[in-house]
Structures are given as C-alpha cells and as structure tokens.
Motif scaffolding. Sequence first.
Motif: not given
Length: 280
Positions: A222-226, A274-280
């Motif tokens: 969190n966030p998915l992509e730092t 929960q984190l926005g629905g999209k991975e990096c």
Amino acid sequence: MANIYGVLGCPVHHSLSPVMHNDAFRELGIAGHYYAFHVEKEHLRDAIKGLKALGIAGVNVTIPHKTAVIPLLDEIDNMARQIGAVNTIVNENGRLIGYNTDGPGFVRALCEETKTDIKGKRVLLVGAGGAARGIYFALASAQASRIDVCNRTKSNAEQLIEQSAVSIASAAYSLQEAEERLAEYEIVINTTSVGLYPNVDATPLSLENLRVNTIVSDIIYNPLETKWLREAKEKGAVVQNGVGMFVYQGALAFEKWTGIFPNVERMRRIVIQQLGGKEC
C-alpha cells in the motif's frame, strides 16, 4: 462464540489483513473474526498478556514488534527462532507459540510472480528489521549465492548477518555503499516501510546504478506501486510489489490457526480490489 484473531502493530490502521482473513473465514464457514490492534512499543508486554487473558486464538505480528515479541512468548518454532523474528502467534490451550511465515511467503511469491529461480542469484536486502530476517533466512534456504544487507544504521545490517543461523556469503553496507555497488545484484529487495502510505514520495535506496532486467521487489503493498518500483520499472527492471508476500504469509498463518490452507487467489483479488484494483 466465534474465535478472535488479529494483527498487532504500530501503525496498523492501514492493514488489509482484517478484510482478507475475515473473507476467508466466511468463505470456509469458520466461526472467526479478525481485528487490527494498534499496540505501542511500551504496551507490547501487556498486549501479549491480554491475548491469554482474553483467549485470543491467534494473531499476526507486524512492524515494529517482530523481534521484541519473542521473549514474551511461551514457545518459539525452530524456524522462527533461527530467523530471530515472529510474525504469527498461535494460542494453543493458553500457550502462545511463535512462528514466522514471512520468509516462506516472500520466496514463494517471488518465484511465482517473476518466474525466477533464486538458486545462484546475488541478492541485496534493503533493511535489517524483522521482515528482513525472515526473508534473509528463506533466501539462504533457497540457495542464493550471496545475500548482502544494507541499512541506514550499518551496525544493524552487521548484526542481522552475525545472528543468522544460516551460512552464506554476506556483507553489510551503508545505504550509500550499497547504491555504489547496485549493479552487482540480480535481485534487490526493499524490506523497510519506506514508501508506505501515506509517505508515498519516500524511497529507500537510489537506483541510479541499477542494471537492466534486475528483479526489484518491494514488500510494501500500500500503495500497490511505490515510487521506488516506478523508478525501477523506468530503468528496465522486473518489478514485484508486496501483495504476493502479504497474501502467502497470511495464508500460511491462517493454516497455522485453523489447519486449512485458504484460497490464495481469492485473497489476492480482495487485496487488489481494496487498493484500487490494478497491480503494477
């Protein structure tokens, strides 16, 4: 009455463990509820006593309590003892037993998500806390060729290596020394909380000397992509966020508590949603 589970940490408000575990309890028809418990360092001893007094069935342990909790428990699993950190506690008839699922969870996620074999790889760990200890042990067990450790306080990196129960080529560096040597590594892993929400503009290590195709992993989810992973991707790295480790260490803890290994893909989907629905 349903069994109570939870996570002890400081801070802990950001944790997605409650939503992930509570969904698993519902899906499997298990009478359990999972909560986030904010515990300051000075209150950890009282919190552990409270687990017994209240009959809490099991908890996860997160930053900054993974090493400090060890002397407060009744028994430590052999792997957790060798690692020197606990992230899972099981209450067995009033006896609190500590385990570590961080390292195995991380390695399983790394191998699956990056399609790599750790055997023979040169690895740099950024950070020397409880998570780093578990990951160091698991990487050594997976036969990495060397594991160097860098930390803001170099002596802490030296201590991690000296106290490790595994024998592997390792050196301790300051952050600046590690940045200068970055091109030597095939895998670079951030095990710190630098870049964790809400401090999303912070980065743990300069990537100026990073080689193309290096695997760069950040255990933060969190966030998915730092910001650090974005910079690594721009430099041609293969990147991995902390969702996989978070899910697998949680699934392994869930199995310790219930005897059932949960649906990890369902856990992953819930966390990503929960984190926005999209991975990096």
